[in-house]
Design a protein around this motif. Structure first.
Motif, PDB file in Angstrom:
ATOM      1  N   SER A  62       0.834  -1.213   0.000  1.00 18.02           N
ATOM      2  CA  SER A  62       0.000   0.000   0.000  1.00 18.02           C
ATOM      3  C   SER A  62       0.864   1.257   0.000  1.00 18.02           C
ATOM      4  O   SER A  62       0.549   2.233  -0.672  1.00 18.02           O
ATOM      5  CB  SER A  62      -0.919   0.027   1.219  1.00 18.02           C
ATOM      6  OG  SER A  62      -1.817  -1.058   1.166  1.00 18.02           O
ATOM      7  N   ASP A 190      -6.180  -0.580  -4.403  1.00 21.66           N
ATOM      8  CA  ASP A 190      -5.608  -1.217  -3.221  1.00 21.66           C
ATOM      9  C   ASP A 190      -6.600  -2.222  -2.649  1.00 21.66           C
ATOM     10  O   ASP A 190      -7.562  -1.842  -1.984  1.00 21.66           O
ATOM     11  CB  ASP A 190      -5.239  -0.160  -2.173  1.00 21.66           C
ATOM     12  CG  ASP A 190      -4.330  -0.738  -1.087  1.00 21.66           C
ATOM     13  OD1 ASP A 190      -4.170  -1.970  -1.040  1.00 21.66           O
ATOM     14  OD2 ASP A 190      -3.790   0.040  -0.297  1.00 21.66           O
ATOM     15  N   GLU A 191      -6.389  -3.478  -2.932  1.00 20.26           N
ATOM     16  CA  GLU A 191      -7.281  -4.551  -2.484  1.00 20.26           C
ATOM     17  C   GLU A 191      -8.746  -4.182  -2.706  1.00 20.26           C
ATOM     18  O   GLU A 191      -9.543  -4.194  -1.755  1.00 20.26           O
ATOM     19  CB  GLU A 191      -7.015  -4.886  -1.007  1.00 20.26           C
ATOM     20  CG  GLU A 191      -5.537  -5.212  -0.770  1.00 20.26           C
ATOM     21  CD  GLU A 191      -5.301  -6.006   0.498  1.00 20.26           C
ATOM     22  OE1 GLU A 191      -6.225  -6.691   0.970  1.00 20.26           O
ATOM     23  OE2 GLU A 191      -4.167  -5.956   1.006  1.00 20.26           O
TER      24      GLU A 191
HETATM   25 MG   LIG Z   1      -2.049  -2.697   2.336  1.00 15.32          MG
END
Ligand SMILES: [Mg+2]
Ligand SMILES: Nc1ncnc2c1ncn2[C@@H]1O[C@H](COP(=O)(O)OP(=O)(O)O)[C@@H](O)[C@H]1O
Length: 269
Positions: A62, A190-191
């Motif tokens: 991240s 991000d995810e």
């Molecule tokens: Mg992360």
């Protein structure tokens, strides 16, 4: 894309025939002034492809992703050194306008974060603020973006409903539509499916596959199946270092390093 990792120069090399959308050179991220969370990552992202960043929790995925569109600027005490090369410009330069950067390099977060407004306004809002007043033009932006995010058919009769009433999967696709509406070149995710059910996850993956025709996508995922299904290239991060980067099929079937193999086969992390 036969990538090689040159440990002496800490460099990822990509053959010249691949068109590169974005790259970083010796990118380092520090938190609280001193703690180095990313240790000099040099890598390039091929245009119109999906690149997955994988690695155990805390490995810096991240942090690295946020650096790419200067989102770490919003974190107190965070500092980014090295270059982020985009269209011939080092966009990590303090003189570069971060708002322009984020228009070109959009972001979709882990948790869908629609505004507490109608579905329509979630997209129209930014454009109205930028001076688009013509209702027909706004309608067109809303429709095109929702179509690109594969959401139009489901919501076209309910555009005035609150975005907060949507399911998680729909809300995430609204956030994708919102990111697309400003016509970025690159989308960072991000995810994006980690808070979603399996069906919504599949739908997001299908949308990504469709979007890569027109966009370059960089996605963080801790879901190995998702990385192997949906991405063209995979980068394995561990403890703030880029360990191995190659075509996804290579990373999952014949990685060069034992640690990559252990990670993708589920032996740690
Ligand atoms: Mg992360
Ligand atoms: N806002 C922050 N302030 C201080 N340290 C942070 C912050 N965000 C992340 N870190 C630290 O940076 C490292 C990498 O974290 P992160 O990028 O979130 O990893 P990942 O996304 O791979 O789980 C971790 O040690 C984490 O604790």
């Amino acid at each position: 894309m036969a990538t090689t990792y040159d440990w002496t120069q800490r460099k990822i090399m990509v053959p010249e025939q691949e068109e590169i959308a974005l790259s970083t050179t010796d990118l380092r991220v520090f938190y609280n002034g001193t703690k180095e969370a990313i240790h000099g990552v040099t890598m390039a992202f091929p245009k119109n492809e999906i690149t997955a960043l994988i690695g155990p929790s805390g490995s810096g995925k991240s942090t690295y992703l946020r650096a790419l569109n200067r989102m770490n600027d919003t974190i107190d005490g965070a500092r980014v050194t090295g270059e982020i090369n985009y269209e011939g410009v080092n966009i990590n330069d303090a003189k570069v306008n971060v708002f322009e950067v984020r228009k070109q390099i959009g972001m979709v977060f882990q948790r869908p974060n629609p505004f507490p407004k109608s579905i329509y306004e979630n997209i129209a809002f930014i454009h109205r603020r930028e001076g688009v007043k013509d209702k027909k033009k706004l309608d067109e932006i809303v429709e095109t973006s929702l179509k690109q995010a594969a959401l139009w058919d489901q919501v076209k009769d309910n555009l005035n409903k609150s975005a907060l009433a949507m399911s998680g999967g729909q809300a995430q696709r609204l956030c994708i539509a919102r990111a697309l509406s400003v016509k970025p070149e690159i989308i960072l995710m991000d995810e994006p499916a980690s808070a979603l059910d399996p069906i919504s996850t599949m739908q997001i993956e299908e949308t990504m596959m469709e979007l890569k025709k027109n966009y370059t996508i960089i996605i963080v995922t801790h879901n190995m199946a998702q990385a192997s299904r949906a991405s063209d290239n995979t980068a394995f991060f561990y403890s703030g270092d880029l360990i191995e980067y190659d075509k996804t099929s290579t990373i999952f079937t014949q990685p060069s390093l034992k640690s990559t193999e252990d990670y993708v086969s589920g032996h740690f992390g």
